[in-house]
Each structure stands twice: as structure tokens, then as C-alpha cells.
Write a protein that holds these residues in place. Sequence first.
Motif: not given
Length: 263
Positions: A167-169, A173-176, A200-202
Motif C-alpha cells: 500500500x505504501x508503494x 506512485x506518481x500516476x495515481x 484506463x489510460x494510466x
Amino acid sequence: MSEVQIPDPLQWNDVRTFFLPSDQWREPYCLDAEESRHLSKVLRIRKGEDIRILDGCGREGWFRVAEIGKKGVRLELIQSWMHPEPQSGVILAAAWTKAARHSWILEKAVELEAKAIWFWQAERSQFPVPDQVKETWRAQLVAGSKQCRNPYLPEIRVFPGGVQDVIRAVDALPDDPQRILPVESGFSFVSGVTDDHLAKDRPTVCVIGPEGGYAPHEVDHLLQAGFQPVTLGRRVLRWETAAVLCLGLFWWKRELRQIPKRS
């Protein structure tokens, strides 16, 4: 070096593929001992023949064998190009399980374009997850990359601290990323995997539980962290089946976007 065209795909499919780490893409271009042995002794490729090289970071190259010697194989670069990195992709957070299945899932993860593979220590894992990523795992990713010609190798990480480490990792992450939690269909609050999930595009983080199932507190922590519970169907799937199904669903949705529509 004069400009050349990227090889015709039909002809390029017959060219053998090898691996050269990105930090070694410089003159003189040389394969390591294992790749050199495979080229010269197993495949019996000769001086002057063309080969494909991948670096695992999106770069692909067209090379010619310049010299085969006792110390290895030296190559001549003809052309190289970068493949765009997919914006979507699955981070597969798989609970640690029997070692015999790891090589299989690593190869499938490359074929199905996983963005990353995270092995985490679940309460009901049968064995402890190693403290560090093993070099043999990376070798299995490289083998899978050469077979399917995926120019990107997934990142591998280990999380001995359990689901809270995962969960912390994810939070870092930068991309939500989208957060997906496949659970057995007996849960009353789950939905199926929908087209909206797949489009989704992420990146998407899919957490896979161990063979013995999640401990209740692990599910609670993941739900509190924003993971959406989904079902993969009525059957109780084995660890590797659930993992490859998650990868396959998202991969096929991305592939459909690339297939030209017939009028």
C-alpha cells in the motif's frame, strides 16, 4: 553512418533476437558470454548476419555480426529506435507462493506487457519472500522478452513487510494508478471487471492473494487504501491463473486499440 530504413516487418520477424543491457549500448558493442555462446554455438549465426537487439528499456536495434572471437561477439550498429512506453499497464502485486511457479509467471508477465511485478509476503504465504530480487528472475524476464520481442522489461520488487508495504508503494506512485482487488465472488460488495476498468489510460495495480486466500485484515487494509474489489468469475482460481487472467484482460484491451477496424 548513412540513414537506413527500419526493416520490413515480414523480413524482420525471421531475425534472431538478443539482449544487451542499456548501459552497454556503446562502442564497441559486444554481447556477454552467455549471449555470445547462444549466438555462435547454439544458433550458429555467422559473421555478416543481421540480428535484433533489445535493451529492456524500450530500445530496439538492428545489428550486424562484425566478429566472433574467443572473448565474445562484437557487433556493428546499423540502426536503433525507441518504442514509446505505454501509459497504461498492470503492476501485478502477487502474494508469494511456491517457487516452482515463479518462472512461468515471470515469462507471462513479459508477454502480456506487465509494467511491474511485485512479490509480497502475505500472512498465508507458504514460504517467506526473499529480501532481495534474485538475478535468476531477471534472466527469466530477459528470456521472455527475447521470445515475444517486448522491448520493455517489467520492474521487479519484493515486499517482505506484507500488504502494508504494498500500500505504501502504491501511494508513492506518481500516476495515481487504478487500484483493483480481485476477490472470490462470494463477497457481497464486488463487481465484475468492466470495460471501464480496462480502458484506463494510466497504470493499474492488481493485488493477487496467496493460495490460501487473504487474511481478513489484509482485505480490510486494501479496501481502506482505495482498492476496488472485483470478481474474476464464479470459479476459485489458482494463484497463477488469476495473475495471468488479470494481465491478459488488460493486455487484450490495449491490443484491440491497435488492430485496424474493418470498414
